[in-house]
Enzyme design. Sequence first.
Site, PDB file in Angstrom:
ATOM      1  N   PHE A   1       5.656   4.363  -5.636  1.00 32.15           N
ATOM      2  CA  PHE A   1       5.181   4.969  -6.875  1.00 32.15           C
ATOM      3  C   PHE A   1       6.317   5.214  -7.857  1.00 32.15           C
ATOM      4  CE2 PHE A   1       2.274   6.202  -3.482  1.00 32.15           C
ATOM      5  CZ  PHE A   1       1.095   5.699  -4.000  1.00 32.15           C
TER       6      PHE A   1
ATOM      7  N   SER B   1       0.836  -1.179   0.000  1.00 32.20           N
ATOM      8  CA  SER B   1       0.000   0.000   0.000  1.00 32.20           C
ATOM      9  C   SER B   1       0.883   1.244   0.000  1.00 32.20           C
ATOM     10  CB  SER B   1      -0.907  -0.002   1.224  1.00 32.20           C
ATOM     11  OG  SER B   1      -0.130   0.175   2.394  1.00 32.20           O
ATOM     12  N   LYS B   2       0.261   2.360  -0.304  1.00 36.18           N
ATOM     13  CA  LYS B   2       1.068   3.567  -0.490  1.00 36.18           C
ATOM     14  C   LYS B   2       1.795   4.002   0.775  1.00 36.18           C
ATOM     15  CE  LYS B   2      -2.983   6.539  -0.028  1.00 36.18           C
ATOM     16  NZ  LYS B   2      -3.845   7.498  -0.723  1.00 36.18           N
ATOM     17  N   ARG B   3       1.251   3.599   1.923  1.00 38.23           N
ATOM     18  CA  ARG B   3       1.894   3.999   3.177  1.00 38.23           C
ATOM     19  C   ARG B   3       3.179   3.216   3.451  1.00 38.23           C
ATOM     20  NH1 ARG B   3      -0.029   8.721   5.417  1.00 38.23           N
ATOM     21  NH2 ARG B   3      -2.076   8.967   4.474  1.00 38.23           N
TER      22      ARG B   3
END
Length: 518
Positions: A287, A275-277
Amino acid sequence: MERRTRVRFAPSPTGPLHMGGVRTALYNYLFAKQRGGDFIIRIEDTDSNRFVPGAEAYIIEALNWCGIIPDEGVDGNGKVVEEASEKHPHAPYRQSQRRGIYRKYADQLVESGNAYYAFDTAEELNEARAACEAKGETFIYNQTTRMSLRNSLSMPESEWRPLLDSRTDWTVRFKMPENTVVAMDDMIRGHVEINTDTLDDKVLWKRADELPTYHLANIVDDHLMEITEVIRGEEWLPSLPLHYLLYQAFGWQDTMPRFAHLPLLLKPVGNGKLSKRDGDKMGFPVFPLNWLNSEGETYHGYREDGYFPEAFVNLLAMLGWNPGTEQEIFSMKELIEAFSIDHVSKSGAKFNPDKAKWYNKEYLRMKSDEELTDAFMPILASKGINEDYDKVKKIVALIKERATFVADFWDIASYLFVAPAEYAEKDANKFWKEENYTLALKVADFILAFDGEFTKESLEGPLEEYIRSNEWPMGKVMNCLRLALVGASSGLGIADIVTIIGKEEFARRIEAIKAKLC
RNA sequence: GCUGGGUUCGUAUAACGGUUAGUACCCAAGAUUCUCAAUCUUGUAAUAGGAGUUCGAUUCUCCUACCCAGUACCA
Protein backbone atom coordinates in the site's frame (compact mmCIF):
# COMPACT_ATOMS: atom_id res chain seq x y z
CA MET A 1 -14.51 17.15 -33.70
CA GLU A 2 -11.62 16.74 -31.33
CA ARG A 3 -12.79 16.35 -27.76
CA ARG A 4 -10.86 17.57 -24.78
CA THR A 5 -9.15 14.63 -23.10
CA ARG A 6 -10.94 13.66 -19.93
CA VAL A 7 -10.04 10.52 -18.01
CA ARG A 8 -11.12 9.33 -14.65
CA PHE A 9 -9.95 7.21 -11.80
CA ALA A 10 -12.97 5.57 -10.20
CA PRO A 11 -12.06 3.66 -7.08
CA SER A 12 -14.47 1.84 -4.85
CA PRO A 13 -14.00 2.79 -1.19
CA THR A 14 -13.93 -0.77 0.07
CA GLY A 15 -10.51 -0.56 1.66
CA PRO A 16 -7.10 0.97 1.18
CA LEU A 17 -6.01 1.57 -2.38
CA HIS A 18 -3.24 -0.83 -3.19
CA MET A 19 -0.24 -0.09 -5.37
CA GLY A 20 -1.88 -1.52 -8.47
CA GLY A 21 -4.68 0.98 -8.01
CA VAL A 22 -2.20 3.78 -7.59
CA ARG A 23 -0.57 2.75 -10.83
CA THR A 24 -3.92 2.84 -12.63
CA ALA A 25 -4.50 6.33 -11.27
CA LEU A 26 -0.98 7.34 -12.28
CA TYR A 27 -1.37 6.17 -15.87
CA ASN A 28 -4.67 8.00 -16.13
CA TYR A 29 -3.07 11.12 -14.73
CA LEU A 30 -0.06 10.93 -17.07
CA PHE A 31 -2.32 10.36 -20.04
CA ALA A 32 -4.48 13.36 -19.20
CA LYS A 33 -1.65 15.75 -18.38
CA GLN A 34 0.27 14.86 -21.52
CA ARG A 35 -2.71 15.98 -23.55
CA GLY A 36 -3.51 18.98 -21.44
CA GLY A 37 -6.73 17.30 -20.39
CA ASP A 38 -8.56 16.61 -17.16
CA PHE A 39 -8.02 13.93 -14.57
CA ILE A 40 -11.19 13.25 -12.64
CA ILE A 41 -11.86 11.33 -9.46
CA ARG A 42 -15.18 9.59 -9.05
CA ILE A 43 -16.07 7.46 -6.08
CA GLU A 44 -17.89 4.28 -7.03
CA ASP A 45 -19.68 3.43 -3.82
CA THR A 46 -22.73 1.70 -5.23
CA ASP A 47 -22.28 -1.30 -2.97
CA SER A 48 -23.40 -0.07 0.42
CA ASN A 49 -22.51 -3.41 2.02
CA ARG A 50 -18.85 -3.10 1.25
CA PHE A 51 -18.36 0.47 2.32
CA VAL A 52 -15.35 0.90 4.59
CA PRO A 53 -15.04 4.07 6.67
CA GLY A 54 -11.89 5.98 5.98
CA ALA A 55 -11.16 4.30 2.69
CA GLU A 56 -12.18 7.29 0.61
CA ALA A 57 -10.00 9.68 2.57
CA TYR A 58 -7.16 7.19 2.38
CA ILE A 59 -7.40 7.02 -1.41
CA ILE A 60 -7.33 10.78 -1.78
CA GLU A 61 -4.46 11.17 0.65
CA ALA A 62 -2.48 8.46 -1.09
CA LEU A 63 -2.87 10.08 -4.49
CA ASN A 64 -1.98 13.43 -3.01
CA TRP A 65 1.19 11.99 -1.48
CA CYS A 66 2.15 10.68 -4.90
CA GLY A 67 1.57 14.05 -6.51
CA ILE A 68 -1.37 12.76 -8.51
CA ILE A 69 -3.63 15.77 -8.18
CA PRO A 70 -7.14 15.57 -9.62
CA ASP A 71 -8.51 18.41 -11.67
CA GLU A 72 -12.07 17.56 -10.89
CA GLY A 73 -14.04 15.62 -8.30
CA VAL A 74 -11.90 16.48 -5.31
CA ASP A 75 -11.45 19.98 -3.98
CA GLY A 76 -8.38 21.71 -2.59
CA ASN A 77 -9.09 20.37 0.87
CA GLY A 78 -9.07 16.79 -0.30
CA LYS A 79 -12.83 16.45 -0.11
CA VAL A 80 -14.97 14.76 -2.72
CA VAL A 81 -17.04 17.50 -4.31
CA GLU A 82 -20.77 17.34 -3.62
CA GLU A 83 -21.99 20.63 -5.05
CA ALA A 84 -21.63 21.55 -8.71
CA SER A 85 -19.47 24.54 -9.56
CA GLU A 86 -17.61 25.84 -12.57
CA LYS A 87 -14.59 23.75 -11.76
CA HIS A 88 -16.63 20.72 -10.80
CA PRO A 89 -19.64 20.82 -13.13
CA HIS A 90 -20.57 17.16 -12.72
CA ALA A 91 -20.94 17.07 -8.96
CA PRO A 92 -21.67 15.11 -6.95
CA TYR A 93 -18.75 12.81 -7.70
CA ARG A 94 -19.85 10.10 -5.30
CA GLN A 95 -22.18 7.66 -6.99
CA SER A 96 -24.21 7.06 -3.86
CA GLN A 97 -25.13 10.74 -4.06
CA ARG A 98 -26.07 10.46 -7.71
CA ARG A 99 -28.74 7.88 -6.92
CA GLY A 100 -31.51 9.86 -8.55
CA ILE A 101 -29.77 9.98 -11.89
CA TYR A 102 -29.65 6.30 -12.74
CA ARG A 103 -33.23 5.14 -12.44
CA LYS A 104 -34.40 6.89 -15.56
CA TYR A 105 -31.58 5.41 -17.61
CA ALA A 106 -32.48 1.95 -16.39
CA ASP A 107 -36.12 2.54 -17.32
CA GLN A 108 -35.07 3.92 -20.68
CA LEU A 109 -33.34 0.63 -21.46
CA VAL A 110 -36.42 -1.32 -20.48
CA GLU A 111 -38.57 0.84 -22.69
CA SER A 112 -36.26 0.43 -25.65
CA GLY A 113 -36.30 -3.33 -25.19
CA ASN A 114 -32.69 -3.58 -24.08
CA ALA A 115 -33.47 -4.49 -20.50
CA TYR A 116 -36.23 -6.00 -18.42
CA TYR A 117 -37.50 -6.20 -14.87
CA ALA A 118 -36.50 -9.33 -12.96
CA PHE A 119 -38.34 -10.50 -9.88
CA ASP A 120 -36.35 -13.54 -8.90
CA THR A 121 -35.39 -13.46 -5.27
CA ALA A 122 -31.88 -14.05 -4.10
CA GLU A 123 -33.03 -17.40 -2.68
CA GLU A 124 -34.55 -18.48 -5.98
CA LEU A 125 -31.37 -17.66 -7.82
CA ASN A 126 -29.26 -19.44 -5.26
CA GLU A 127 -31.44 -22.51 -5.64
CA ALA A 128 -31.13 -22.38 -9.39
CA ARG A 129 -27.36 -22.11 -9.05
CA ALA A 130 -27.23 -25.00 -6.62
CA ALA A 131 -29.40 -27.13 -8.89
CA CYS A 132 -27.08 -26.50 -11.83
CA GLU A 133 -24.03 -27.14 -9.76
CA ALA A 134 -25.43 -30.48 -8.69
CA LYS A 135 -25.58 -31.43 -12.37
CA GLY A 136 -22.05 -30.15 -12.90
CA GLU A 137 -23.26 -27.13 -14.82
CA THR A 138 -23.00 -23.42 -14.28
CA PHE A 139 -26.18 -21.45 -13.92
CA ILE A 140 -26.32 -18.54 -16.26
CA TYR A 141 -29.07 -15.94 -16.47
CA ASN A 142 -29.38 -15.47 -20.23
CA GLN A 143 -31.46 -16.22 -23.31
CA THR A 144 -31.61 -19.94 -22.54
CA THR A 145 -32.92 -19.53 -19.01
CA ARG A 146 -34.61 -16.16 -18.80
CA MET A 147 -38.00 -17.32 -20.11
CA SER A 148 -38.28 -19.87 -17.34
CA LEU A 149 -37.46 -17.31 -14.65
CA ARG A 150 -39.64 -14.60 -13.20
CA ASN A 151 -39.31 -11.40 -15.16
CA SER A 152 -41.13 -8.95 -17.38
CA LEU A 153 -40.22 -11.04 -20.42
CA SER A 154 -41.59 -14.31 -19.15
CA MET A 155 -44.69 -12.92 -17.42
CA PRO A 156 -47.61 -11.01 -18.90
CA GLU A 157 -47.56 -7.31 -18.14
CA SER A 158 -50.74 -7.55 -16.13
CA GLU A 159 -48.88 -9.82 -13.82
CA TRP A 160 -45.52 -8.12 -13.46
CA ARG A 161 -46.59 -4.49 -13.59
CA PRO A 162 -48.14 -4.55 -10.12
CA LEU A 163 -45.01 -6.17 -8.71
CA LEU A 164 -43.03 -3.05 -9.51
CA ASP A 165 -44.92 -1.27 -6.77
CA SER A 166 -45.67 -4.06 -4.37
CA ARG A 167 -42.16 -5.45 -4.18
CA THR A 168 -38.90 -3.79 -3.38
CA ASP A 169 -36.47 -6.52 -4.32
CA TRP A 170 -36.65 -6.50 -8.09
CA THR A 171 -33.84 -5.62 -10.44
CA VAL A 172 -33.36 -4.37 -13.96
CA ARG A 173 -31.36 -6.78 -16.09
CA PHE A 174 -29.71 -6.18 -19.42
CA LYS A 175 -31.23 -8.24 -22.19
CA MET A 176 -28.15 -9.70 -23.82
CA PRO A 177 -28.71 -10.05 -27.55
CA GLU A 178 -28.48 -13.52 -29.05
CA ASN A 179 -25.62 -14.80 -31.15
CA THR A 180 -24.11 -11.43 -31.93
CA VAL A 181 -20.42 -10.83 -32.32
CA VAL A 182 -19.25 -7.76 -30.45
CA ALA A 183 -16.12 -6.33 -32.04
CA MET A 184 -14.08 -4.21 -29.67
CA ASP A 185 -10.89 -2.24 -29.82
CA ASP A 186 -8.58 -1.92 -26.88
CA MET A 187 -5.72 0.57 -26.97
CA ILE A 188 -3.40 -2.02 -25.45
CA ARG A 189 -4.74 -5.33 -26.65
CA GLY A 190 -5.96 -4.38 -30.08
CA HIS A 191 -8.98 -5.96 -31.70
CA VAL A 192 -11.01 -8.31 -29.51
CA GLU A 193 -14.19 -10.14 -30.47
CA ILE A 194 -16.71 -12.10 -28.48
CA ASN A 195 -20.04 -13.76 -29.14
CA THR A 196 -22.86 -12.57 -26.90
CA ASP A 197 -24.07 -16.14 -26.38
CA THR A 198 -21.30 -16.58 -23.83
CA LEU A 199 -22.48 -13.55 -21.84
CA ASP A 200 -25.24 -13.22 -19.27
CA ASP A 201 -28.02 -10.80 -18.42
CA LYS A 202 -26.25 -8.61 -15.91
CA VAL A 203 -28.11 -6.75 -13.21
CA LEU A 204 -27.98 -3.03 -13.96
CA TRP A 205 -30.12 -1.55 -11.23
CA LYS A 206 -31.37 -2.72 -7.85
CA ARG A 207 -34.69 -1.62 -6.44
CA ALA A 208 -33.63 -2.65 -2.96
CA ASP A 209 -31.22 0.25 -2.49
CA GLU A 210 -32.25 2.18 -5.60
CA LEU A 211 -28.70 2.07 -6.80
CA PRO A 212 -27.18 0.92 -10.08
CA THR A 213 -24.52 -1.75 -10.27
CA TYR A 214 -21.06 -0.89 -11.50
CA HIS A 215 -21.88 -1.48 -15.15
CA LEU A 216 -24.76 0.97 -15.43
CA ALA A 217 -23.31 3.60 -13.14
CA ASN A 218 -20.02 3.46 -14.95
CA ILE A 219 -21.43 3.90 -18.43
CA VAL A 220 -23.90 6.61 -17.42
CA ASP A 221 -21.34 8.59 -15.47
CA ASP A 222 -18.60 8.25 -18.05
CA HIS A 223 -21.05 9.55 -20.61
CA LEU A 224 -22.34 12.38 -18.45
CA MET A 225 -18.85 13.38 -17.40
CA GLU A 226 -17.67 13.33 -21.01
CA ILE A 227 -14.93 10.82 -20.45
CA THR A 228 -12.83 10.25 -23.55
CA GLU A 229 -10.64 7.34 -22.47
CA VAL A 230 -11.22 4.64 -19.90
CA ILE A 231 -7.93 3.33 -18.58
CA ARG A 232 -8.52 0.59 -16.05
CA GLY A 233 -7.31 -2.80 -14.84
CA GLU A 234 -7.38 -5.95 -16.90
CA GLU A 235 -10.01 -7.49 -14.66
CA TRP A 236 -12.53 -5.35 -16.53
CA LEU A 237 -11.77 -6.75 -19.95
CA PRO A 238 -14.42 -9.49 -19.69
CA SER A 239 -17.14 -6.91 -19.12
CA LEU A 240 -16.07 -4.69 -22.00
CA PRO A 241 -18.60 -6.25 -24.42
CA LEU A 242 -21.43 -5.43 -22.01
CA HIS A 243 -20.18 -1.87 -21.82
CA TYR A 244 -20.01 -1.62 -25.61
CA LEU A 245 -23.54 -2.94 -25.84
CA LEU A 246 -24.74 -0.45 -23.24
CA TYR A 247 -23.30 2.47 -25.18
CA GLN A 248 -25.13 1.13 -28.22
CA ALA A 249 -28.37 0.65 -26.35
CA PHE A 250 -28.25 4.25 -25.16
CA GLY A 251 -27.31 5.46 -28.61
CA TRP A 252 -24.11 6.98 -27.30
CA GLN A 253 -21.65 5.16 -29.55
CA ASP A 254 -20.46 8.39 -31.14
CA THR A 255 -19.00 9.60 -27.87
CA MET A 256 -18.08 6.24 -26.45
CA PRO A 257 -14.67 6.47 -24.82
CA ARG A 258 -11.71 4.48 -26.03
CA PHE A 259 -10.64 1.70 -23.68
CA ALA A 260 -7.28 0.59 -22.38
CA HIS A 261 -7.01 -2.42 -20.09
CA LEU A 262 -3.86 -2.41 -18.03
CA PRO A 263 -1.94 -5.57 -17.13
CA LEU A 264 -2.17 -6.74 -13.54
CA LEU A 265 0.49 -6.45 -10.86
CA LEU A 266 1.59 -9.90 -9.78
CA LYS A 267 3.18 -11.15 -6.59
CA PRO A 268 7.01 -11.34 -6.58
CA VAL A 269 7.18 -15.11 -6.21
CA GLY A 270 4.74 -17.77 -7.23
CA ASN A 271 1.62 -17.00 -9.19
CA GLY A 272 -1.34 -14.74 -8.81
CA LYS A 273 -1.98 -11.10 -8.40
CA LEU A 274 -0.46 -9.05 -5.68
CA SER A 275 -2.58 -9.25 -2.57
CA LYS A 276 -2.45 -7.29 0.64
CA ARG A 277 -1.10 -10.24 2.58
CA ASP A 278 1.93 -10.72 0.33
CA GLY A 279 3.65 -7.57 1.37
CA ASP A 280 3.98 -8.05 5.07
CA LYS A 281 4.88 -11.67 4.48
CA MET A 282 7.69 -10.79 2.15
CA GLY A 283 8.86 -7.59 3.74
CA PHE A 284 7.65 -4.92 1.37
CA PRO A 285 4.59 -2.69 1.37
CA VAL A 286 1.66 -3.27 -0.93
CA PHE A 287 0.00 0.00 0.00
CA PRO A 288 1.08 3.58 -0.51
CA LEU A 289 0.25 4.56 3.08
CA ASN A 290 -0.12 2.65 6.30
CA TRP A 291 -3.60 1.26 6.82
CA LEU A 292 -5.11 0.17 10.09
CA ASN A 293 -7.95 -2.24 9.49
CA SER A 294 -10.94 -2.87 11.69
CA GLU A 295 -9.24 -5.87 13.32
CA GLY A 296 -6.46 -3.60 14.48
CA GLU A 297 -3.88 -4.91 12.04
CA THR A 298 -1.63 -2.40 10.33
CA TYR A 299 -0.62 -2.91 6.73
CA HIS A 300 2.62 -1.26 5.76
CA GLY A 301 2.72 1.72 3.45
CA TYR A 302 5.52 2.98 1.25
CA ARG A 303 5.38 6.37 2.89
CA GLU A 304 5.85 5.06 6.41
CA ASP A 305 8.47 2.58 5.27
CA GLY A 306 10.61 5.48 4.15
CA TYR A 307 10.09 5.59 0.43
CA PHE A 308 10.11 8.95 -1.27
CA PRO A 309 6.93 9.61 -3.22
CA GLU A 310 9.00 10.39 -6.32
CA ALA A 311 10.69 7.01 -6.09
CA PHE A 312 7.37 5.25 -5.54
CA VAL A 313 5.80 6.96 -8.53
CA ASN A 314 8.84 6.22 -10.66
CA LEU A 315 8.94 2.54 -9.83
CA LEU A 316 5.21 2.21 -10.32
CA ALA A 317 5.40 3.89 -13.70
CA MET A 318 7.97 1.35 -14.84
CA LEU A 319 5.83 -1.60 -13.82
CA GLY A 320 4.05 -2.35 -17.05
CA TRP A 321 5.30 0.56 -19.07
CA ASN A 322 8.66 1.44 -20.58
CA PRO A 323 9.82 4.56 -22.35
CA GLY A 324 11.39 2.70 -25.27
CA THR A 325 14.75 4.13 -24.24
CA GLU A 326 17.15 3.10 -21.53
CA GLN A 327 16.22 5.90 -19.19
CA GLU A 328 15.02 4.61 -15.83
CA ILE A 329 14.82 7.66 -13.65
CA PHE A 330 11.88 9.91 -14.41
CA SER A 331 10.41 12.86 -12.60
CA MET A 332 6.65 13.26 -12.81
CA LYS A 333 7.19 15.96 -15.42
CA GLU A 334 9.33 13.63 -17.51
CA LEU A 335 6.80 10.84 -17.13
CA ILE A 336 4.08 13.12 -18.41
CA GLU A 337 6.16 13.83 -21.49
CA ALA A 338 7.33 10.30 -22.12
CA PHE A 339 4.26 8.25 -21.27
CA SER A 340 2.59 6.39 -24.07
CA ILE A 341 -0.10 3.73 -24.09
CA ASP A 342 1.76 2.10 -26.98
CA HIS A 343 4.52 1.15 -24.62
CA VAL A 344 2.29 -0.40 -21.99
CA SER A 345 2.86 -4.13 -21.97
CA LYS A 346 0.13 -6.72 -22.29
CA SER A 347 1.31 -9.18 -19.71
CA GLY A 348 1.15 -8.93 -15.94
CA ALA A 349 4.21 -7.57 -14.14
CA LYS A 350 5.71 -9.32 -11.15
CA PHE A 351 6.66 -6.74 -8.62
CA ASN A 352 10.33 -6.75 -7.68
CA PRO A 353 11.04 -5.36 -4.19
CA ASP A 354 14.79 -5.15 -4.83
CA LYS A 355 14.22 -2.83 -7.71
CA ALA A 356 11.91 -0.75 -5.56
CA LYS A 357 14.71 -0.28 -3.04
CA TRP A 358 17.15 0.55 -5.79
CA TYR A 359 14.85 3.33 -6.90
CA ASN A 360 14.69 4.77 -3.43
CA LYS A 361 18.46 4.69 -3.13
CA GLU A 362 18.79 6.57 -6.39
CA TYR A 363 16.36 9.22 -5.23
CA LEU A 364 18.00 9.47 -1.84
CA ARG A 365 21.30 10.41 -3.43
CA MET A 366 19.61 13.03 -5.55
CA LYS A 367 18.24 14.75 -2.45
CA SER A 368 20.06 17.74 -1.02
CA ASP A 369 21.95 17.38 2.24
CA GLU A 370 19.54 19.86 3.80
CA GLU A 371 16.47 17.87 2.91
CA LEU A 372 17.99 14.67 4.22
CA THR A 373 19.17 16.36 7.37
CA ASP A 374 15.68 17.72 7.97
CA ALA A 375 14.38 14.19 7.73
CA PHE A 376 17.11 12.74 9.91
CA MET A 377 16.91 15.24 12.79
CA PRO A 378 13.63 13.87 14.16
CA ILE A 379 15.01 10.35 14.05
CA LEU A 380 18.01 11.50 16.06
CA ALA A 381 15.73 13.22 18.50
CA SER A 382 13.81 9.99 18.96
CA LYS A 383 17.10 8.36 19.92
CA GLY A 384 17.59 11.05 22.52
CA ILE A 385 20.22 12.89 20.55
CA ASN A 386 20.15 16.63 20.14
CA GLU A 387 22.97 17.37 17.80
CA ASP A 388 23.89 20.56 16.07
CA TYR A 389 22.18 20.86 12.68
CA ASP A 390 25.32 21.72 10.75
CA LYS A 391 27.19 18.83 12.23
CA VAL A 392 24.40 16.44 11.32
CA LYS A 393 24.43 17.86 7.83
CA LYS A 394 28.13 17.10 7.52
CA ILE A 395 27.50 13.56 8.67
CA VAL A 396 24.61 13.15 6.25
CA ALA A 397 26.85 14.26 3.40
CA LEU A 398 29.33 11.54 4.34
CA ILE A 399 26.85 8.70 4.64
CA LYS A 400 24.07 9.39 2.15
CA GLU A 401 25.62 7.23 -0.57
CA ARG A 402 25.60 4.25 1.75
CA ALA A 403 21.89 4.31 2.50
CA THR A 404 18.66 3.25 0.85
CA PHE A 405 16.36 5.01 3.32
CA VAL A 406 16.82 7.96 5.65
CA ALA A 407 16.02 5.52 8.43
CA ASP A 408 19.21 3.64 7.50
CA PHE A 409 21.29 6.61 8.57
CA TRP A 410 21.10 5.67 12.21
CA ASP A 411 22.20 2.09 11.63
CA ILE A 412 24.99 3.24 9.39
CA ALA A 413 26.26 6.07 11.53
CA SER A 414 25.08 5.76 15.12
CA TYR A 415 28.74 5.47 16.18
CA LEU A 416 29.22 9.07 15.16
CA PHE A 417 26.76 10.09 17.86
CA VAL A 418 27.24 7.54 20.62
CA ALA A 419 30.14 5.32 21.61
CA PRO A 420 29.77 1.67 20.62
CA ALA A 421 27.96 -0.33 23.28
CA GLU A 422 29.77 -3.49 22.32
CA TYR A 423 32.46 -4.73 20.02
CA ALA A 424 31.71 -7.23 17.29
CA GLU A 425 33.33 -10.41 18.49
CA LYS A 426 34.31 -11.67 15.10
CA ASP A 427 36.04 -8.44 14.16
CA ALA A 428 37.68 -8.16 17.56
CA ASN A 429 39.12 -11.65 17.26
CA LYS A 430 40.42 -10.81 13.87
CA PHE A 431 42.07 -7.48 14.52
CA TRP A 432 42.51 -6.89 18.23
CA LYS A 433 45.69 -8.85 18.61
CA GLU A 434 48.57 -7.68 20.70
CA GLU A 435 50.92 -7.10 17.78
CA ASN A 436 48.26 -4.87 16.23
CA TYR A 437 46.82 -2.99 19.14
CA THR A 438 50.14 -1.94 20.62
CA LEU A 439 50.73 -0.15 17.34
CA ALA A 440 47.18 1.13 17.18
CA LEU A 441 47.50 2.67 20.61
CA LYS A 442 50.61 4.46 19.47
CA VAL A 443 48.69 5.79 16.52
CA ALA A 444 45.96 6.89 18.92
CA ASP A 445 48.58 8.78 20.89
CA PHE A 446 49.75 10.37 17.68
CA ILE A 447 46.23 11.54 16.96
CA LEU A 448 45.77 12.85 20.49
CA ALA A 449 49.04 14.72 20.24
CA PHE A 450 48.14 16.14 16.83
CA ASP A 451 47.88 19.85 17.35
CA GLY A 452 46.95 20.99 13.88
CA GLU A 453 43.42 21.84 12.91
CA PHE A 454 41.18 18.78 13.32
CA THR A 455 39.81 18.23 9.86
CA LYS A 456 39.89 15.29 7.54
CA GLU A 457 42.15 17.14 5.14
CA SER A 458 44.70 18.16 7.73
CA LEU A 459 44.69 14.91 9.66
CA GLU A 460 44.50 12.18 7.06
CA GLY A 461 47.81 12.87 5.33
CA PRO A 462 49.99 13.06 8.44
CA LEU A 463 48.19 10.08 9.98
CA GLU A 464 48.88 7.81 7.04
CA GLU A 465 52.39 9.19 6.69
CA TYR A 466 53.05 8.36 10.35
CA ILE A 467 51.96 4.74 9.91
CA ARG A 468 53.78 4.30 6.65
CA SER A 469 57.01 5.81 7.88
CA ASN A 470 57.03 3.29 10.72
CA GLU A 471 56.26 0.55 8.21
CA TRP A 472 53.33 -0.63 10.24
CA PRO A 473 50.55 -2.63 8.55
CA MET A 474 48.02 0.03 7.57
CA GLY A 475 44.99 -2.24 7.41
CA LYS A 476 45.53 -3.92 10.73
CA VAL A 477 46.31 -0.74 12.61
CA MET A 478 43.42 1.16 11.14
CA ASN A 479 41.00 -1.64 11.87
CA CYS A 480 42.09 -1.79 15.46
CA LEU A 481 41.24 1.88 15.75
CA ARG A 482 38.01 1.34 13.89
CA LEU A 483 37.01 -1.35 16.31
CA ALA A 484 37.50 1.09 19.15
CA LEU A 485 35.58 3.86 17.43
CA VAL A 486 32.84 1.95 15.64
CA GLY A 487 32.63 -1.33 17.47
CA ALA A 488 33.12 -3.24 14.25
CA SER A 489 35.35 -3.31 11.21
CA SER A 490 33.06 -1.32 9.03
CA GLY A 491 32.33 2.31 8.53
CA LEU A 492 33.89 5.55 7.44
CA GLY A 493 37.58 6.33 7.15
CA ILE A 494 39.38 6.84 10.47
CA ALA A 495 40.17 10.46 9.72
CA ASP A 496 36.51 11.16 9.01
CA ILE A 497 35.40 9.52 12.21
CA VAL A 498 37.95 11.27 14.38
CA THR A 499 37.16 14.61 12.85
CA ILE A 500 33.47 14.22 13.58
CA ILE A 501 33.58 12.82 17.10
CA GLY A 502 36.42 15.12 18.16
CA LYS A 503 39.51 14.61 20.18
CA GLU A 504 37.89 14.18 23.59
CA GLU A 505 35.42 11.55 22.54
CA PHE A 506 38.20 9.84 20.62
CA ALA A 507 40.23 9.64 23.82
CA ARG A 508 37.27 8.25 25.73
CA ARG A 509 36.68 5.50 23.21
CA ILE A 510 40.34 4.50 23.19
CA GLU A 511 40.27 4.26 27.00
CA ALA A 512 37.08 2.24 26.86
CA ILE A 513 38.43 -0.37 24.53
CA LYS A 514 41.70 -0.55 26.40
CA ALA A 515 39.83 -1.31 29.58
CA LYS A 516 37.78 -3.93 27.87
CA LEU A 517 40.32 -5.73 25.76
CA CYS A 518 43.79 -5.22 27.17
C1' G B 1 -15.74 -26.34 -16.76
C1' C B 2 -16.77 -22.19 -19.98
C1' U B 3 -15.22 -17.31 -22.06
C1' G B 4 -11.43 -13.87 -22.70
C1' G B 5 -6.37 -12.28 -22.07
C1' G B 6 -1.22 -13.44 -21.66
C1' U B 7 3.89 -16.17 -22.38
C1' U B 8 11.96 -13.02 -24.24
C1' C B 9 17.63 -14.22 -18.88
C1' G B 10 15.39 -15.40 -11.63
C1' U B 11 12.64 -10.27 -12.10
C1' A B 12 11.23 -5.74 -15.10
C1' U B 13 11.79 -5.05 -20.07
C1' A B 14 14.25 -3.77 -25.43
C1' A B 15 14.50 -5.65 -30.28
C1' C B 16 7.32 -3.58 -33.92
C1' G B 17 10.53 -10.16 -40.49
C1' G B 18 17.27 -9.78 -40.97
C1' U B 19 21.01 -8.02 -33.94
C1' U B 20 27.01 -11.80 -31.58
C1' A B 21 18.89 -11.26 -28.78
C1' G B 22 20.34 -5.16 -25.74
C1' U B 23 19.54 -2.69 -20.77
C1' A B 24 18.40 -2.40 -15.47
C1' C B 25 17.66 -5.04 -10.71
C1' C B 26 19.43 -9.48 -8.33
C1' C B 27 23.66 -12.84 -8.04
C1' A B 28 29.08 -13.94 -8.77
C1' A B 29 34.20 -12.51 -9.72
C1' G B 30 37.90 -8.79 -10.12
C1' A B 31 39.75 -3.66 -9.48
C1' U B 32 39.95 0.24 -5.81
C1' U B 33 40.07 1.56 -0.46
C1' C B 34 42.68 1.65 6.29
C1' U B 35 37.51 -1.84 6.86
C1' C B 36 32.55 -1.71 5.18
C1' A B 37 29.58 0.60 1.84
C1' A B 38 29.85 3.22 -2.58
C1' U B 39 32.22 3.23 -7.35
C1' C B 40 34.33 0.89 -11.79
C1' U B 41 35.12 -3.59 -14.85
C1' U B 42 33.76 -8.38 -16.15
C1' G B 43 30.72 -12.59 -15.90
C1' U B 44 26.32 -16.18 -15.35
C1' A B 45 21.57 -16.30 -17.50
C1' A B 46 16.08 -15.93 -21.95
C1' U B 47 12.70 -16.08 -27.06
C1' A B 48 7.38 -22.29 -23.31
C1' G B 49 6.83 -26.69 -26.98
C1' G B 50 5.29 -28.13 -31.93
C1' A B 51 3.62 -27.22 -36.84
C1' G B 52 3.17 -23.83 -40.75
C1' U B 53 3.89 -18.84 -43.88
C1' U B 54 8.68 -16.76 -45.59
C1' C B 55 14.99 -16.49 -48.71
C1' G B 56 14.75 -15.45 -43.37
C1' A B 57 10.91 -15.72 -37.72
C1' U B 58 11.35 -13.42 -30.72
C1' U B 59 8.24 -10.77 -34.22
C1' C B 60 2.80 -13.38 -38.61
C1' U B 61 -0.91 -17.95 -38.47
C1' C B 62 -2.55 -22.50 -36.13
C1' C B 63 -2.24 -26.37 -32.30
C1' U B 64 -0.55 -27.85 -27.38
C1' A B 65 1.18 -26.55 -22.52
C1' C B 66 1.29 -23.27 -18.65
C1' C B 67 -0.17 -18.61 -16.14
C1' C B 68 -3.89 -14.80 -15.21
C1' A B 69 -8.72 -12.71 -15.18
C1' G B 70 -14.00 -13.05 -15.47
C1' U B 71 -17.93 -16.29 -14.73
C1' A B 72 -22.36 -12.05 -8.04
C1' C B 73 -28.46 -7.88 -6.85
C1' C B 74 -18.80 -6.79 -5.81
C1' A B 75 -16.29 -3.29 -7.92
